[in-house]
Structure formats: C-alpha cells, structure tokens
Design a protein around this motif. Structure first.
Motif, mmCIF file in Angstrom:
data_model
loop_
_atom_site.group_PDB
_atom_site.id
_atom_site.type_symbol
_atom_site.label_atom_id
_atom_site.label_comp_id
_atom_site.label_asym_id
_atom_site.label_seq_id
_atom_site.Cartn_x
_atom_site.Cartn_y
_atom_site.Cartn_z
ATOM 1 N N CYS A 153 0.862 -1.180 0.000
ATOM 2 C CA CYS A 153 0.000 0.000 0.000
ATOM 3 C C CYS A 153 0.901 1.234 0.000
ATOM 4 C CB CYS A 153 -0.896 0.008 1.239
ATOM 5 S SG CYS A 153 -1.779 1.572 1.431
ATOM 6 N N ARG A 155 0.385 4.217 1.032
ATOM 7 C CA ARG A 155 0.335 4.986 2.268
ATOM 8 C C ARG A 155 0.942 4.240 3.436
ATOM 9 N NH1 ARG A 155 -5.877 6.774 2.566
ATOM 10 N NH2 ARG A 155 -6.042 7.204 0.350
ATOM 11 N N CYS A 156 0.695 2.933 3.509
ATOM 12 C CA CYS A 156 1.042 2.172 4.718
ATOM 13 C C CYS A 156 2.210 1.218 4.494
ATOM 14 C CB CYS A 156 -0.150 1.377 5.216
ATOM 15 S SG CYS A 156 -1.692 2.246 5.119
ATOM 16 N N CYS A 170 -5.968 -2.375 0.908
ATOM 17 C CA CYS A 170 -5.078 -2.344 2.064
ATOM 18 C C CYS A 170 -5.887 -2.695 3.310
ATOM 19 C CB CYS A 170 -4.471 -0.950 2.210
ATOM 20 S SG CYS A 170 -3.534 -0.769 3.732
ATOM 21 N N CYS A 173 -5.681 0.833 5.841
ATOM 22 C CA CYS A 173 -6.397 2.078 5.517
ATOM 23 C C CYS A 173 -7.576 1.849 4.585
ATOM 24 C CB CYS A 173 -5.444 3.105 4.921
ATOM 25 S SG CYS A 173 -4.875 2.704 3.259
HETATM 26 ZN ZN ZN Z 1 -2.966 1.415 3.465
#
Ligand code: ZN
Length: 241
Positions: A153, A155-156, A170, A173
């Motif tokens: 992911c 973002r993560c 994900c 999130c």
């Molecule tokens: Zn994520």
C-alpha cells in the motif's frame, strides 16, 4: 551466474547447484560427486567460476564509474539429498543460506549505495547482461529470504494489500487500487530480470489463487513465450529502461 543481489553495503553473486549424493572437494580443488552405484564424477570447483564472474563485475562497475563495493560469492547446493563432506563458508546448502546471509550482512554495516542508486545500477546491469532474465527459475523463500514480497500500500508501506474482487485493498487504511500490482512487478523486474512466469508472479505478489496471477499477467498485454504453465511474460514492454 545464477543470481546477483544488490544490497546497500555489498553485492552477492550466487551459483545454484542441484547435485545430490555425496560431494567431496579433492586436493586439486575439484568437486567430486559420488554416484549411488559407486562411480564418481569430477567437476571444476564452482567457486572458481563465481570468482571469475566477480572479477568481471568489478571491472564492469569500475568502467561505469561506480565506487568499490565489496562482492561476496556463494555456491548454494539446493538438492534435498545433497551431502556435503566439507565445511566451506562459501559452498553451502540452501538450509545454511539464511544464517550465512545474516553473517555477510553483519560484516558490511556501512551503506555504500542508496536504494534508488541500487535500482539504477540494477537497470544498468540488466541492460548490460540480457540473458539474466532466464536466471530466476525457481522462486523460493529459502533462496531469497531477504526479499520483501507482496503488493504494498502506498500509504502504509510495507503493509501488503490483499486481492479482493478484482482489485487490491489495504487491510489497514482500506484504500483500493486496481493497478497496485504494477509497482510490485516493477520491483520484480529490477530484482530478477525481464521475464516472469505465473508461478513467480504468484510467489512474488503473495497470491493464494493459482488462476488470478495468470489472468493478471495476461491482462497487461505483455509479449508471451511458451504456453500454459511454462508461459513467460516479457516485463520489459511495461518497464522500459
Ligand atoms: Zn494502506
């Protein structure tokens, strides 16, 4: 050369041998394989070969202006029924590999190259060494214990996304991205070379389904050679150098 791995502090050249039965090293530094029926076969020491490749790589890096980077060499015996009768740090079984890699990594704590520099160098080496694409044949966590697989992911990172209803999601999130596998395939391309099989994709993208990886690869419109289980897809059409 079966594999070349670029770490931040050192490079590793590996040669994989699938010999079985008893293996000896004689005083002339030859490798002797004892057959079940008692006969023996003599081979050149595979370390001599990887040492030569190491010298060639040093010259290549030097020629292209890269700093001096330590290069380690390992010959890995992968057959379950291999019996090594010697104790050599660079001639090991695949069971010994994780511990050996750990020790090598500890030996070079200094980061000489950043990750993006490694990518660029990987790119360069692939372009200088086209046949490398065929080197990566048997994906296996024992051989590649350090490689972080999966579709990350954005973002993560390094959270791994799951394949749900034709997209990637994900678990943290909940963001969805139907094309998230492209970044993972690009990593594969720089790590292992320009072709990928269904099996390799299933392993690298951490997918449970046998069918989805092949559908995914087919949907990307890459050049394909071979059929069904042995089909190889050409990633270089997606990730031009
Ligand atoms: Zn994520």
């Amino acid at each position: 050369m079966d594999g070349l791995y670029l770490f931040e502090g050192f490079f590793l050249i590996t040669e994989v041998k699938n010999f079985k039965n008893k293996i000896l090293l004689n005083e002339a530094n030859q490798l002797i394989q004892l057959q079940e029926e008692g006969s023996e076969e003599v081979f050149d020491n595979p370390l001599t070969q990887v040492e030569l490749q190491k010298e060639q790589l040093i010259q290549l890096l030097d020629k292209h202006g890269y700093p001096t980077i330590p290069i380690e060499t390992l010959v890995v015996f992968t057959h379950k029924k291999v019996h090594l009768t010697f104790n050599h740090p660079d001639l090991i079984t695949s069971q010994q590999l994780p511990a050996r890699l750990k020790r090598i990594t500890q030996k070079y704590p200094t980061k000489l190259l950043q990750r993006n520099e490694l990518y660029h160098l990987g790119r360069k080496l692939i372009s200088l060494h086209e046949e490398r694409g065929s080197a990566f044949i048997n994906p296996n966590d024992k051989i590649f214990p350090k490689i972080k697989r999966g579709v990350f992911c954005n973002r993560c990172k390094p959270m791994i996304m799951r394949r749900i209803y034709g997209s990637w999601e994900c678990p943290k999130c909940k963001k969805r991205n139907s094309l998230a596998h492209l970044a993972a395939l690009e990593d594969f391309y720089y790590l292992f070379g320009h072709t990928i099989t269904n099996r390799q994709a299933r392993w690298f993208l951490c997918m449970d389904s046998v069918y989805t990886p092949s559908r995914l690869l087919q949907s990307l419109g890459m050049k394909r050679s071979g059929i069904t289980k042995n089909a190889r897809y050409d990633l270089s059409s997606l990730f031009k150098r």
